[in-house]
Design a protein around this motif. Sequence first.
Motif, PDB file in Angstrom:
ATOM      1  N   LYS B  93       0.817  -1.212   0.000  1.00 51.47           N
ATOM      2  CA  LYS B  93       0.000   0.000   0.000  1.00 51.47           C
ATOM      3  C   LYS B  93       0.854   1.267   0.000  1.00 51.47           C
ATOM      4  N   ASP B  97       0.669   3.973  -2.839  1.00 55.48           N
ATOM      5  CA  ASP B  97       0.253   5.347  -2.527  1.00 55.48           C
ATOM      6  C   ASP B  97       1.245   6.344  -3.111  1.00 55.48           C
ATOM      7  N   THR B 100       1.493   6.054  -7.275  1.00 56.05           N
ATOM      8  CA  THR B 100       0.279   6.395  -8.025  1.00 56.05           C
ATOM      9  C   THR B 100      -0.323   7.706  -7.540  1.00 56.05           C
ATOM     10  N   ASN B 101       0.344   8.411  -6.619  1.00 55.04           N
ATOM     11  CA  ASN B 101      -0.183   9.661  -6.066  1.00 55.04           C
ATOM     12  C   ASN B 101      -1.626   9.508  -5.599  1.00 55.04           C
ATOM     13  N   ASN B 102      -1.905   8.491  -4.821  1.00 54.53           N
ATOM     14  CA  ASN B 102      -3.229   8.274  -4.255  1.00 54.53           C
ATOM     15  C   ASN B 102      -3.782   9.573  -3.652  1.00 54.53           C
ATOM     16  N   GLN B 104      -6.062  10.442  -1.556  1.00 53.58           N
ATOM     17  CA  GLN B 104      -6.211  10.489  -0.102  1.00 53.58           C
ATOM     18  C   GLN B 104      -4.864  10.749   0.577  1.00 53.58           C
TER      19      GLN B 104
END
Lengths: 365, 359
Positions: B93, B97, B100-102, B104
């Motif tokens: 994760k 994160d 992928t520049n999540n 959130q």
Amino acid sequence: MSSVTAQRRSGSTAAGRRLKWWQQLVLQAICLFIAATVLFPVLWIVSMSLDPRNISRPTELNLIPPGASLQAYVQVLDRPTANPVTFAELAFNSLRLAGGVSAFALLIGVSAAYAFSRFKFPGRQFMMIAVLAITVLPSVATIAPLFALLNSIRISSAIMSIVLILAGLMLLGLTLFAVVPAIRIGSAGPGNYFFGAVGLVISLGLIYGGLAPARSEVFVLRNSLLGVGIAMVSGALPFAIWNLKGYLDTIPKELEEAAIIDGASPNQVFFQIVLPLATPALAVTGFLGFTGGWTEFFLSWQFLTDPKDFTLAMSLYNMTGQYAGQIPWSRFAAFSILLSLPVAIVYLLLQRYIIGGLTLGGVKG
Amino acid sequence: MATTNPELASPTARAPRSALYEGWKQLRTPIVYLLPALVIMMVVTFYPLAFQVWMSFTDYGVIKEEGKQTLNPFGPGGTTPPNYRPAQFVGFKNYLDIITNNPQFVARLGGNFDFWRLLAFNLWWTFSNVGFHVALGIIIAVLLNVEGLWGRKIYRAIYILPMVLPNIVVATVWRNMFDDQYGSINQLINLFITPFGLDPVQIRWFNQIQDPIPGIGLPLSYYAMLIANIWLGWPFMTIVATGALQSIPKEMYEAASIDGATGMQQFWRITLPLLRPAMVPAAMVGIVTTFNLFHVIYFMSGGGPLGRTEIMVTQAFKLINVNQLYGVAAAFSVIIALVLIPIFLITNKISRATESYDV
């Protein structure tokens, strides 16, 4: 090298090439311009530190401010930041941290560097690549695990004192064991004395740390200069090994071979031949490690919370930019000069050896 | 040698395991010399690095959503604090994160995080700086090597100053020099332009969001830091180049000028090729140093404006110092190592640093 320079000198007198006056003029103008760009920040900071008007922010450029005085230095030495600590206390923290880390890395590193430089053994290549890879890795990238691990080491302060005193005594014994025999038979060189002095200082420092009264009941390793020191050794030791190995590689092996033929044991060769010859290398590596510790910022900033433990580099950050608050820039200037002066002077003294080491890779390639 | 070891002299010890013993005898000295450093490095270097890899797969740190933390299991009086819970395994994760520049995750960092922009900027920052360092270093070394130049020694002594000063001081001093209100750079610019009737400027070096050169997506603070870091970096290259220049035999230039080569031709055909072996490893050292140059970025722009001049190491530090996301920071550090490995391998290959000394 010397033959090359001699050749050059004779060549230049024979050719006797002279610059035309306009060429000289143009080149001088360029050189002076470069010198001006180099000196501008230095002069700016020096003139600001001498400004007596105690202005909070400079509003004009002047080389020598009217009525120059050393007032800012006096104020900085008394109380540099908003925290109730003197310059001397901050400097002592930085000194302990930088001196301890670089000396420790040197003591432990020099024998490993010798092994890498002189012996052949299985796994040598692999271990050397591992050490070199660590020196490439930025130390910022190891804060997370070091913080977590050191943060979970908590013991009662009483036990910590005993541990420190014991460690100091052990190191003291080890140092005397390594140095005294050489001194007694009269074969000790500057390298041995250096080695001995460094060991002595660290062990006395450890004992002093053990005897000092505890500040709180529980000792959190992370929140102490010792913890920061351990975290710094993590990067400083591979660096010291690598740097020393580079220097040791340049020391000719013939002397050691002759000593082995004469029946010297490996230890005798190391302590009585290699260490004395490696004195400049030890001095330079120790100095580079010291500078690293003296100006170390992120580990101490992240780890330490008690203003009594703060270092000079942390205080410099407190005095800069948006964190400066009401601190006059003349004090910032005086502080940064006081911070750089010790390392700058030693750098100039050791300049020849340091540059030799920095360009070693180029010479070897 | 043999006489120093009593066990070797006794035949009973030697007879049954002579091959092993010979091996041990050869290995003993290197092992003894390496042992202290290896033990210490195992504890303070390699174990933390392994721990870091484990951390990068967990949610180690402060978990805001739950109001919990995984950092401190020790409360006052030896009890576990109520907000403590052990770190949980989260798989990839943290890595996902980051790369992928999540949204959130980016929101938690303040909204300015963009991994690929960060990486691109870091690489551009590195190569643009080292390019200037090497070019200026060579030019100034050649300039100082001109025969008959007056005051060469004085210039050499002055030019070494940037190397002598600690990085942290250089960065903080330049930060104040580029200050928009009181900085000496703006004052210097005004000193030159006000006599011509122009209004004094107040360039906001670190806060101006608009790009100074349209079309090149680099903020003004990048140029400010570029200037500071060029000031900091070229003297090292000059010293390396000077050393190499002095070992070029003068006869080569004499022969070339007899053959009618101009000064420019001599520079391109003799000087540059002969400087190459010294400059390439020095440039490699410069690339690794500049890639990881924490002080200049952190103390000057602090990554601003809008996080656009952040580099990997300053971002890694902020993930811990500001966001207290230790697990993410660990993953980020692993990514830094992955980016550095190819650079390291190339450096190692070019400088042949780990090769044996005597073979």
